[in-house]
Design an enzyme around this catalytic site. Structure first.
Site, mmCIF file in Angstrom:
data_model
loop_
_atom_site.group_PDB
_atom_site.id
_atom_site.type_symbol
_atom_site.label_atom_id
_atom_site.label_comp_id
_atom_site.label_asym_id
_atom_site.label_seq_id
_atom_site.Cartn_x
_atom_site.Cartn_y
_atom_site.Cartn_z
ATOM 1 C CE LYS A 44 -4.065 -1.917 -0.006
ATOM 2 N NZ LYS A 44 -5.273 -1.483 -0.681
HETATM 3 C C1 LIG Z 1 -3.249 -7.175 3.590
HETATM 4 C C2 LIG Z 1 -3.956 -6.785 2.350
HETATM 5 N N1 LIG Z 1 -4.080 -7.686 1.389
HETATM 6 C C3 LIG Z 1 -4.732 -7.405 0.248
HETATM 7 C C4 LIG Z 1 -5.314 -6.178 0.041
HETATM 8 C C5 LIG Z 1 -6.059 -5.917 -1.249
HETATM 9 O O1 LIG Z 1 -5.370 -5.070 -2.115
HETATM 10 P P1 LIG Z 1 -6.159 -4.066 -3.010
HETATM 11 O O2 LIG Z 1 -6.824 -3.063 -2.106
HETATM 12 O O3 LIG Z 1 -5.137 -3.423 -3.880
HETATM 13 O O4 LIG Z 1 -7.174 -4.827 -3.804
HETATM 14 C C6 LIG Z 1 -5.228 -5.214 1.038
HETATM 15 C C7 LIG Z 1 -5.895 -3.921 0.899
HETATM 16 O O5 LIG Z 1 -6.119 -3.213 1.857
HETATM 17 C C8 LIG Z 1 -4.515 -5.522 2.221
HETATM 18 O O6 LIG Z 1 -4.386 -4.620 3.209
#
Ligand SMILES: Cc1ncc(COP(=O)(O)O)c(C=O)c1O
Length: 455
Positions: A44
């Site tokens: 992120k």
């Molecule tokens: C630990 C984790 N895995 C996966 C995701 C999913 O990613 P995306 O928001 O880019 O779809 C997030 C999103 O907050 C996350 O914090």
């Protein structure tokens, strides 16, 4: 000199590492992109910085502003990192479902964190979406990042994560697998990869309790699909603008239990300390194993770091309370745990019955193996009930040899024999079993050992 001007310059260029043990039943090469190497320990950081930079360029975010966001933690961490360097204040709303470690980490960066209830509709004024929207309206000079609908999110992955994966695999990638929350990662990376090679399969991991899979397959937004779930970071109860369903070829749902158990396997088998959505991705990969062939190159995203889940998936009590911990099998070798270090008490065939009874009394035991010529030739056994009956019938027996009253030897079991197998061998005629440990030492297992192990 090689150095970065500030921590933000270290975002990206994360390594690709082969998954060996867990992927052994997959014929393809499986590579994990370890986003834990980012300074905020998650993917992120990439989109948080891009959202901030784009907002600055568009004049929506100016010096002295407060950044507001509804975040499960990782986006907050990325925003908080950039905010420290760029001099913004941060207020985050999050849900009570998220790990406490995540809130504490955000607070460590000086952010204010407001925890909202999980089990309310997104439109409910108490939801973390609504609270962050209200805060934006009430806070002068503030900007809400809005990771769900802000397309700078997927743009970051289109411009950065996707090209990195293409370059690292020298264009050989055939499948991309990724957990879907806001959809930014999968749709940004997926769009780029499909532009490079339209045959690359983009596979999204969803959770039970989320609307994505059904929506992709039927076009129906089914509210009945929505219920509380435990897996963190992926799945949604609404359709974020960053999810471009055209880019995603297939959604695979993974249960909370499978995701949690796999999160633990990743660190134990690969020594990669990754978070809960990485467990979901690997469990989904195994569910989809028939999709992959020998020369395929599969890239999976490990979104964040295991330390964020120490109080959850990496805590035995937490796992057990939810029925996620498959109890360890009780084996013969585990049954001797209490007296493993004590030597086995035996009596020789040639000893007197009086000596045998004295030993039983001294060690407070009710049964004993009998040895023949050598220490470890177990030729028979004694138990106190039988001995007592025989002595009552004939008190003079006390001076006779043990061989006069000896019973059948205790059977041996394998160290890995299950407790059920061991207990079936303990009967009114046979009071114990024997087992050899790895050093070749013999130990006895009695009814008492089994009762204690089971209680
Ligand atoms: C630990 C984790 N895995 C996966 C995701 C999913 O990613 P995306 O928001 O880019 O779809 C997030 C999103 O907050 C996350 O914090």
């Amino acid at each position: 000199m090689q150095y970065h001007k500030n921590i933000l310059e270290t975002i990206g260029n994360t390594p690709l590492v082969e998954i060996n043990s867990i992927a052994r039943e997959i014929p393809a090469l499986v590579l994990a992109k370890l986003e834990t190497f980012n300074p905020g320990n998650s993917i992120k950081d990439r989109m948080a910085l891009k959202m901030i930079e784009d907002a600055e360029k568009q004049g929506k975010l100016k010096p002295g502003y407060t950044i507001i966001e509804g975040t499960s933690g990782n986006t907050g961490m990325g925003l908080a990192l950039a905010a420290v360097i760029k001099g913004y204040k941060c207020i985050f709303t999050t849900t009570d479902k998220q790990s406490k470690e995540k809130f504490d980490a955000l607070r460590a960066f000086g952010a204010e964190v407001i925890v909202c209830p999980t089990n309310v509709e997104p439109e409910d004024p108490r939801s973390y979406y609504s609270v962050s929207t209200r805060l934006e309206a009430e806070t002068p000079r503030s900007w809400k990042a809005n990771q769900y609908d802000n397309l700078s999110n997927s743009e970051a992955h289109y411009r950065q994560t996707g090209p990195e994966i293409w370059k690292q695999t020298e264009g050989k990638i055939t499948h991309f697998i990724c957990g879907v929350g806001t959809g930014g990662t999968i749709c940004g990376v997926g769009k780029f990869l499909k532009e490079m090679n339209k045959n690359i399969q983009i596979l999204g991991i969803d959770t039970y309790g989320s609307v994505f899979k059904k929506y992709k397959e039927t076009g129906i937004f089914d509210k009945k699909e929505i219920y509380p779930y435990i897996t963190e970071g992926i799945g949604e109860d609404f359709l974020p603008k960053n999810v471009d369903f055209k880019v995603i070829d297939h959604f695979e749902k993974v249960t909370d239990k499978d995701a949690a158990v796999m999160t633990r396997r990743i660190v134990r088998e690969e020594a990669i300390f990754a978070g809960n959505s990485s467990g979901a991705v690997m469990a989904g990969l195994l569910q989809m194993k028939n999709r992959f062939k020998k020369d395929d190159v599969v890239v999976v995203i490990f979104h964040d770091h295991g330390t964020r889940y120490l109080g959850k998936m990496f805590n035995d009590d937490w796992m057990r309370d939810r029925g996620f911990l498959t109890e360890e099998k009780i084996t013969a070798i585990k049954l001797i745990e209490r007296h493993r270090n004590k030597p086995l008490v035996t009596v020789k065939e040639s000893d007197t019955i009086h000596e045998a009874v004295s030993k039983m009394r001294k060690y407070n035991i009710s049964q004993m193996p009998v040895t023949g010529g050598t220490e470890d030739s177990f030729t028979g056994s004694l138990n106190d009930t039988e001995l007592f009956m025989k002595l009552l019938e004939n008190p003079k027996l006390r001076d006779e040899k043990v061989m006069q009253v000896v019973q059948a030897p205790f059977p041996f079991v394998s160290p890995e024999a299950a407790v059920e197998e061991v207990s079936q061998l303990i009967t009114p005629d046979n009071h114990a079993v024997l087992v050899k440990d790895a050093l070749g030492e013999t130990h006895i297992i009695t009814r008492q050992d089994i009762v204690e192990a089971l209680c």
